[in-house]
Design a protein around this motif. Structure first.
Motif, short mmCIF file in Angstrom:
data_model
loop_
_atom_site.label_atom_id
_atom_site.label_comp_id
_atom_site.label_asym_id
_atom_site.label_seq_id
_atom_site.Cartn_x
_atom_site.Cartn_y
_atom_site.Cartn_z
N ALA A 178 9.70 21.76 -21.80
CA ALA A 178 10.67 21.93 -20.71
C ALA A 178 10.83 20.63 -19.92
CB ALA A 178 10.19 23.04 -19.79
N LYS A 179 12.02 20.48 -19.32
CA LYS A 179 12.28 19.36 -18.43
C LYS A 179 12.63 19.91 -17.05
CE LYS A 179 14.02 16.32 -22.06
NZ LYS A 179 15.19 15.63 -22.64
N PRO A 180 11.63 20.43 -16.34
CA PRO A 180 11.91 21.05 -15.04
C PRO A 180 12.33 19.99 -14.01
CG PRO A 180 9.57 21.29 -15.66
CD PRO A 180 10.21 20.39 -16.67
N ALA A 181 13.15 20.42 -13.07
CA ALA A 181 13.58 19.50 -12.01
C ALA A 181 12.37 19.10 -11.19
CB ALA A 181 14.62 20.17 -11.13
N PRO A 182 12.18 17.78 -10.96
CA PRO A 182 11.01 17.33 -10.18
C PRO A 182 10.94 18.00 -8.80
CG PRO A 182 12.08 15.46 -11.24
CD PRO A 182 12.96 16.65 -11.49
N GLU A 183 12.11 18.23 -8.16
CA GLU A 183 12.09 18.86 -6.82
C GLU A 183 11.50 20.27 -6.89
OE1 GLU A 183 15.91 18.40 -8.15
OE2 GLU A 183 14.56 16.69 -8.41
N ALA A 184 11.79 20.97 -7.98
CA ALA A 184 11.28 22.33 -8.13
C ALA A 184 9.76 22.30 -8.35
CB ALA A 184 11.98 23.02 -9.30
N LEU A 185 9.31 21.36 -9.17
CA LEU A 185 7.87 21.25 -9.41
C LEU A 185 7.12 20.92 -8.14
CD1 LEU A 185 7.81 19.19 -12.74
CD2 LEU A 185 7.27 21.61 -12.46
N GLY A 186 7.76 20.12 -7.29
CA GLY A 186 7.09 19.63 -6.09
C GLY A 186 7.10 20.61 -4.93
N SER A 187 7.85 21.69 -5.05
CA SER A 187 7.97 22.61 -3.93
C SER A 187 7.21 23.90 -4.18
CB SER A 187 9.45 22.92 -3.68
OG SER A 187 9.56 24.09 -2.89
N GLN A 188 6.25 24.18 -3.30
CA GLN A 188 5.46 25.40 -3.45
C GLN A 188 6.33 26.65 -3.33
OE1 GLN A 188 2.17 25.75 -0.69
NE2 GLN A 188 1.35 27.53 -1.75
N ALA A 189 7.48 26.48 -2.67
CA ALA A 189 8.37 27.63 -2.48
C ALA A 189 9.03 28.07 -3.80
CB ALA A 189 9.45 27.28 -1.46
N VAL A 190 9.11 27.17 -4.74
CA VAL A 190 9.72 27.53 -6.04
C VAL A 190 8.61 28.00 -6.97
CG1 VAL A 190 11.04 26.68 -8.02
CG2 VAL A 190 11.49 25.77 -5.73
N LYS A 191 8.73 29.25 -7.40
CA LYS A 191 7.71 29.77 -8.31
C LYS A 191 7.84 29.14 -9.68
CE LYS A 191 6.35 34.21 -6.51
NZ LYS A 191 5.94 35.54 -6.93
#
Lengths: 405, 104
Positions: free
Chosen positions: A385-398
């Motif tokens: 997978a190539k997840p968005a870095p912002e999503a990986l970095g945010s605890q709010a995004v599961k």
């Protein structure tokens, strides 16, 4: 079916062969006197627990019930691939249709003069008992090598009240495979617990008189210890394979099916090097409990003609004091890092390749704080997978939501 | 055997997730499945007594956070190495938005 090596990998393979319904003879050969047992506790609970005991993967009774013959305290001394036989150290010979080499690894020996009975290594349960006898309060322990074995032992020794010095030749501990940010947390935890860590220090001399070890570091400092434990890595056990003409390449070389160049001979666990498909077929050798387990089971399937390729993501953990570290994937494949902070000071570093693909995740925190997200990261790595870095970095995004994407 | 104990509010657990519930010196894991049903098991993995509530729920499987031992949390069945001993399960019911478990 013959399996040489009765550790985690060999033991799991033997059981898996039976689970798959094979009803011919299954023989497991091991040089230790015990049934196969879990090694990870040896540096931890077996050191600090009340009465250390073996955590067996299978008891003699289970082997009897499953009709698995376990030949213990015996070494395989030669393989005749033409005759399809294995010669054992007791003079007997075992015929095989399929052979699995699960010979594991042994501690890398420190190539220095002056070592004696107070300079020891940790690999087996009996090694663990011998070390434990010296870890009482007031004793001084020198640990040579700031890797996982050494640091886990340091934590156990402190718990028992021993004075501990860790000596590491590299500029920092856990140089291999652990990001500096995480190694730093572990370094500080050890110092807070009273461990003295000397990094960037080679050994100039060791003198062991059987009662005390006198260590001189390259900068001239002297450390006296009641016991020196050497934990400077492990080397695969390949002599048997090499002598029978199988290729060795940082371990017994196997293909993605864990098969050697001989279609009837397989190798799995610490002793083998294999291509990892998720990293473009990069050849690796893993010294990890879960890999031993998974490869034992995979070899069993392929010995029974499943023709299944290895697809697992490397994963390991370490426990020191109240901290647990978990790493999925190979972090040196990454070019950039995204940090995700969790509760209680726990955090995860996601390692991304140049093209944005998630290639590894390294996490540390109290208890099992990082476990769930590391497990999800492992699945994302397997999916390339190539997840968005912002999503990986945010605890709010599961992270689970990224899996579905 | 009618000792139903209130564990939490139904909304305290996300779908396809698990929480820990301690009661009278014992520890349990309470699950909400992807199809919105609730289940309960003993809270500790049968391999090394690790709290399962820190683990990952995928479909009807709970995976231990420590060594990836897997159980079907609906039946308690152990699903392969390193776990070989099944988990004990407990009856669950929802009453007025509360999750109740029957501790035998």
């Amino acid at each position: 079916m013959v399996i040489i090596g009765a550790g985690e990998c060999g033991g799991r393979a033997a059981l898996a062969i039976r689970d798959l319904g094979y009803d011919g003879p299954v023989t497991l050969v091991g040089d230790e006197p015990h049934p196969p047992y879990e090694r990870p506790p040896l540096s931890k609970d077996a050191m600090t627990g009340e009465a250390p005991s073996i955590k067996a993967i299978a008891t003699d009774a289970l082997f009897a019930e499953r009709a698995i013959r376990h030949i213990h305290s015996v070494r395989a001394v030669a393989i005749d691939r033409v005759a399809h036989t294995v010669q054992l150290s007791d003079g007997s010979s075992l015929p095989y249709d399929k052979l699995l080499l699960a010979t594991g690894s042994v501690p890398r020996q420190l190539p220095m003069p002056g070592l004696g009975s107070r300079c020891v290594y940790l690999r087996t349960f009996s090694d663990a008992l011998a070390i434990r006898a010296h870890l009482s309060a007031g004793n001084r322990v020198a640990i040579i090598g700031g890797g996982f074995i050494g640091l886990e032992l340091a934590a156990s020794a402190r718990k028992l009240g021993a004075a501990v010095t860790v000596i590491e030749a590299q500029p920092r501990i856990l140089m291999r495979g652990v990001p500096a940010e995480i190694a730093d947390i572990i370094h500080k935890a050890h110092e807070a617990e009273g461990v003295s860590i000397r990094t960037g220090q080679g050994l100039a001399a060791i003198a062991d008189d059987g009662n005390e070890v006198a260590i001189t570091l390259t900068d001239g400092q002297k450390i006296d210890a009641d016991l020196a434990v050497i934990g400077i890595g492990a080397v695969p056990v390949t002599a048997l394979a090499a002598e029978t003409g199988l290729a060795i390449d940082n371990g017994i070389a196997v293909d993605e099916h864990l098969r050697t160049a001989d279609p009837d001979v397989f190798a799995a666990g610490d002793c083998c090097s294999f291509p990892l498909a998720i990293y473009g077929g990069r050849r690796v050798r893993l010294e990890a409990w879960r890999n031993a387990q998974e490869q034992g089971a995979l070899a069993a399937r392929n010995m029974l003609d499943a023709d299944e390729a290895h697809a697992a993501v490397p994963w390991f953990w370490s426990d020191q004091y109240g901290l647990t570290l978990q790493i999925a994937g190979l972090s040196d494949e990454g070019k950039s890092i995204v940090r995700r902070d969790l509760d209680d000071g726990a955090f995860i570093l996601f390692h991304l390749a140049e093209d944005g693909r998630l290639v590894a995740a390294s996490g540390i925190g109290p208890g099992n704080a990082v476990a769930r997200d590391i497990r999800l990261a492992e699945m994302l790595i397997a999916k390339r997978a190539k997840p968005a870095p912002e999503a990986l970095g945010s605890q709010a995004v599961k992270l689970k939501s990224l899996l579905a994407a | 055997m009618s000792d139903w104990v209130e564990a939490c509010a139904a909304g305290d657990i996300d779908e396809e997730d698990v929480i820990r519930f301690d009661h009278a010196g014992r520890t349990f894991a309470i699950y909400r499945s992807p199809d919105d049903e609730y289940f309960a098991t003993d809270g500790l993995c049968t391999h090394e007594k690790v709290h399962l509530a820190d683990g990952l729920v995928m479909d009807d499987i709970i995976e231990c956070p420590k060594h990836n031992g897997r159980f079907n949390y609906k039946t308690g069945d152990a699903r392969g190495a390193p776990v070989c001993v099944n988990l004990k399960t407990y009856p669950v019911k929802i009453d007025a938005g509360k999750v109740l478990i029957q501790i035998g």
